[in-house]
Motif scaffolding. Sequence first.
Motif, PDB file in Angstrom:
ATOM      1  N   LEU A   3     -40.895  -0.930  28.474  1.00 21.56           N
ATOM      2  CA  LEU A   3     -39.490  -0.765  28.840  1.00 21.56           C
ATOM      3  C   LEU A   3     -39.326   0.295  29.925  1.00 21.56           C
ATOM      4  O   LEU A   3     -38.683   0.049  30.954  1.00 21.56           O
ATOM      5  CB  LEU A   3     -38.678  -0.379  27.593  1.00 21.56           C
ATOM      6  N   ILE A   4     -39.917   1.449  29.716  1.00 19.54           N
ATOM      7  CA  ILE A   4     -39.785   2.545  30.686  1.00 19.54           C
ATOM      8  C   ILE A   4     -40.429   2.153  32.013  1.00 19.54           C
ATOM      9  O   ILE A   4     -39.882   2.433  33.085  1.00 19.54           O
ATOM     10  CB  ILE A   4     -40.395   3.844  30.131  1.00 19.54           C
ATOM     11  N   GLY A   5     -41.539   1.473  31.945  1.00 18.66           N
ATOM     12  CA  GLY A   5     -42.185   0.994  33.178  1.00 18.66           C
ATOM     13  C   GLY A   5     -41.290   0.049  33.959  1.00 18.66           C
ATOM     14  O   GLY A   5     -41.224   0.111  35.189  1.00 18.66           O
ATOM     15  N   GLU A   6     -40.578  -0.807  33.252  1.00 15.91           N
ATOM     16  CA  GLU A   6     -39.672  -1.738  33.932  1.00 15.91           C
ATOM     17  C   GLU A   6     -38.469  -1.017  34.530  1.00 15.91           C
ATOM     18  O   GLU A   6     -37.985  -1.388  35.590  1.00 15.91           O
ATOM     19  CB  GLU A   6     -39.243  -2.854  32.977  1.00 15.91           C
ATOM     20  N   PHE A   7     -37.967   0.021  33.831  1.00 16.69           N
ATOM     21  CA  PHE A   7     -36.894   0.825  34.424  1.00 16.69           C
ATOM     22  C   PHE A   7     -37.376   1.465  35.714  1.00 16.69           C
ATOM     23  O   PHE A   7     -36.695   1.440  36.736  1.00 16.69           O
ATOM     24  CB  PHE A   7     -36.440   1.946  33.475  1.00 16.69           C
ATOM     25  N   GLU A   8     -38.546   2.069  35.660  1.00 14.15           N
ATOM     26  CA  GLU A   8     -39.072   2.797  36.823  1.00 14.15           C
ATOM     27  C   GLU A   8     -39.468   1.859  37.959  1.00 14.15           C
ATOM     28  O   GLU A   8     -39.580   2.296  39.104  1.00 14.15           O
ATOM     29  CB  GLU A   8     -40.218   3.698  36.384  1.00 14.15           C
ATOM     30  N   ALA A   9     -39.656   0.578  37.671  1.00 19.74           N
ATOM     31  CA  ALA A   9     -39.968  -0.394  38.724  1.00 19.74           C
ATOM     32  C   ALA A   9     -38.725  -0.778  39.530  1.00 19.74           C
ATOM     33  O   ALA A   9     -38.836  -1.344  40.615  1.00 19.74           O
ATOM     34  CB  ALA A   9     -40.608  -1.637  38.117  1.00 19.74           C
ATOM     35  N   ILE A  10     -37.555  -0.452  39.016  1.00 14.19           N
ATOM     36  CA  ILE A  10     -36.316  -0.713  39.753  1.00 14.19           C
ATOM     37  C   ILE A  10     -36.213   0.320  40.865  1.00 14.19           C
ATOM     38  O   ILE A  10     -36.232   1.531  40.608  1.00 14.19           O
ATOM     39  CB  ILE A  10     -35.087  -0.658  38.817  1.00 14.19           C
ATOM     40  N   GLU A  11     -36.124  -0.144  42.084  1.00 13.33           N
ATOM     41  CA  GLU A  11     -36.174   0.740  43.254  1.00 13.33           C
ATOM     42  C   GLU A  11     -35.163   1.883  43.196  1.00 13.33           C
ATOM     43  O   GLU A  11     -35.467   3.025  43.554  1.00 13.33           O
ATOM     44  CB  GLU A  11     -35.948  -0.086  44.527  1.00 13.33           C
ATOM     45  N   GLU A  12     -33.964   1.608  42.722  1.00 11.12           N
ATOM     46  CA  GLU A  12     -32.904   2.611  42.723  1.00 11.12           C
ATOM     47  C   GLU A  12     -33.038   3.655  41.616  1.00 11.12           C
ATOM     48  O   GLU A  12     -32.355   4.680  41.627  1.00 11.12           O
ATOM     49  CB  GLU A  12     -31.527   1.935  42.591  1.00 11.12           C
ATOM     50  N   VAL A  13     -33.897   3.421  40.646  1.00 12.21           N
ATOM     51  CA  VAL A  13     -34.043   4.348  39.524  1.00 12.21           C
ATOM     52  C   VAL A  13     -34.918   5.526  39.944  1.00 12.21           C
ATOM     53  O   VAL A  13     -36.065   5.357  40.327  1.00 12.21           O
ATOM     54  CB  VAL A  13     -34.624   3.642  38.274  1.00 12.21           C
ATOM     55  N   ASP A  14     -34.330   6.734  39.874  1.00 12.20           N
ATOM     56  CA  ASP A  14     -35.075   7.955  40.197  1.00 12.20           C
ATOM     57  C   ASP A  14     -35.904   8.424  39.008  1.00 12.20           C
ATOM     58  O   ASP A  14     -37.066   8.778  39.152  1.00 12.20           O
ATOM     59  CB  ASP A  14     -34.126   9.081  40.612  1.00 12.20           C
ATOM     60  N   ARG A  15     -35.257   8.462  37.834  1.00 13.32           N
ATOM     61  CA  ARG A  15     -35.979   8.895  36.640  1.00 13.32           C
ATOM     62  C   ARG A  15     -35.222   8.461  35.396  1.00 13.32           C
ATOM     63  O   ARG A  15     -34.056   8.073  35.466  1.00 13.32           O
ATOM     64  CB  ARG A  15     -36.235  10.390  36.637  1.00 13.32           C
ATOM     65  N   THR A  16     -35.923   8.538  34.270  1.00 14.31           N
ATOM     66  CA  THR A  16     -35.315   8.206  32.985  1.00 14.31           C
ATOM     67  C   THR A  16     -35.572   9.346  32.005  1.00 14.31           C
ATOM     68  O   THR A  16     -36.496  10.140  32.176  1.00 14.31           O
ATOM     69  CB  THR A  16     -35.903   6.911  32.392  1.00 14.31           C
ATOM     70  N   ASN A  17     -34.739   9.414  30.997  1.00 18.38           N
ATOM     71  CA  ASN A  17     -34.927  10.353  29.894  1.00 18.38           C
ATOM     72  C   ASN A  17     -34.738   9.543  28.617  1.00 18.38           C
ATOM     73  O   ASN A  17     -33.643   9.047  28.352  1.00 18.38           O
ATOM     74  CB  ASN A  17     -33.912  11.504  29.993  1.00 18.38           C
TER      75      ASN A  17
ATOM     76  N   GLY B 184     -27.016  -2.185  37.433  1.00 21.76           N
ATOM     77  CA  GLY B 184     -26.771  -2.524  36.034  1.00 21.76           C
ATOM     78  C   GLY B 184     -27.318  -3.889  35.670  1.00 21.76           C
ATOM     79  O   GLY B 184     -27.896  -4.067  34.595  1.00 21.76           O
ATOM     80  N   ASP B 185     -27.168  -4.851  36.570  1.00 23.37           N
ATOM     81  CA  ASP B 185     -27.692  -6.198  36.312  1.00 23.37           C
ATOM     82  C   ASP B 185     -29.222  -6.183  36.189  1.00 23.37           C
ATOM     83  O   ASP B 185     -29.787  -6.896  35.356  1.00 23.37           O
ATOM     84  CB  ASP B 185     -27.270  -7.166  37.414  1.00 23.37           C
ATOM     85  N   GLU B 186     -29.871  -5.365  37.016  1.00 22.97           N
ATOM     86  CA  GLU B 186     -31.331  -5.261  36.926  1.00 22.97           C
ATOM     87  C   GLU B 186     -31.750  -4.629  35.597  1.00 22.97           C
ATOM     88  O   GLU B 186     -32.723  -5.050  34.977  1.00 22.97           O
ATOM     89  CB  GLU B 186     -31.890  -4.446  38.090  1.00 22.97           C
ATOM     90  N   ILE B 187     -31.000  -3.631  35.172  1.00 22.50           N
ATOM     91  CA  ILE B 187     -31.290  -2.990  33.884  1.00 22.50           C
ATOM     92  C   ILE B 187     -31.085  -3.985  32.744  1.00 22.50           C
ATOM     93  O   ILE B 187     -31.909  -4.100  31.841  1.00 22.50           O
ATOM     94  CB  ILE B 187     -30.409  -1.738  33.696  1.00 22.50           C
TER      95      ILE B 187
END
Length: 162
Positions: free
Chosen positions: A117-131, A81-84
Motif C-alpha cells: 500500500l505505502i509503495g503504491e502511494f509513493e509511486a504516485i508522482e504528486e505524493v511527497d510523503r506519507t505518515n 484523489g482518484d489515483e489514491i
Amino acid sequence: MDERDVRLLKAISDLGTGSPERLHEETDIPVSTIHYRLNNLREAGVITNELYDIDLDALGLDVTVVVEVLADYSGPYDEVGDEILAIEGVTQCFFTMGETDFVVVAHLPDSDDVERLIGEFEAIEEVDRTNSTFVINELRDAQRALQSYSLDTLLEKLADDD
C-alpha cells in the motif's frame, strides 16, 4: 423530514436493519406507515442502499491503517484523489485542509500488504510523503453516523417544526 422520519432513521442505525417489522417493534410506528416513509426517504435520496454490513475482521481484512498523504500537485486535487482511490484496500479517502492533503483509511489482510500500500502511494508522482498509523483497537467504526447521537438531539436538529 418530520419526527417519525428521524425516529425511523435512528432505529435503522441502531438496529442495523430496515426490516419494517423490527422498526415497528422499536418505534411503535405502524408497519404500513414505515413502508410508505421508507419509500419516501429512498426517493429523497436519504436512504441510499440496502447492503448488508460485513465484519472485515471476520472476513480476514483485520489490519487497519490510517495514512496521512502529503502531496505537491498543481492540478485539481481530485485527480490525485482518484489515483489514491484506485489503490486496492483504500476504503476511505478525505481531502483535508492543513499540512496533510489526504487522510486515507485502508483495510488490509496482513502487514505485507501495508508495505504494498505505502509503495503504491509513493509511486504516485504528486505524493511527497506519507505518515502511516496502525490501528491497534477499533473503539468505534460507526458506519451509521446516527448511532453516535441521541434521539433527542436528532429530533431537535433535524425534525421540521410543524
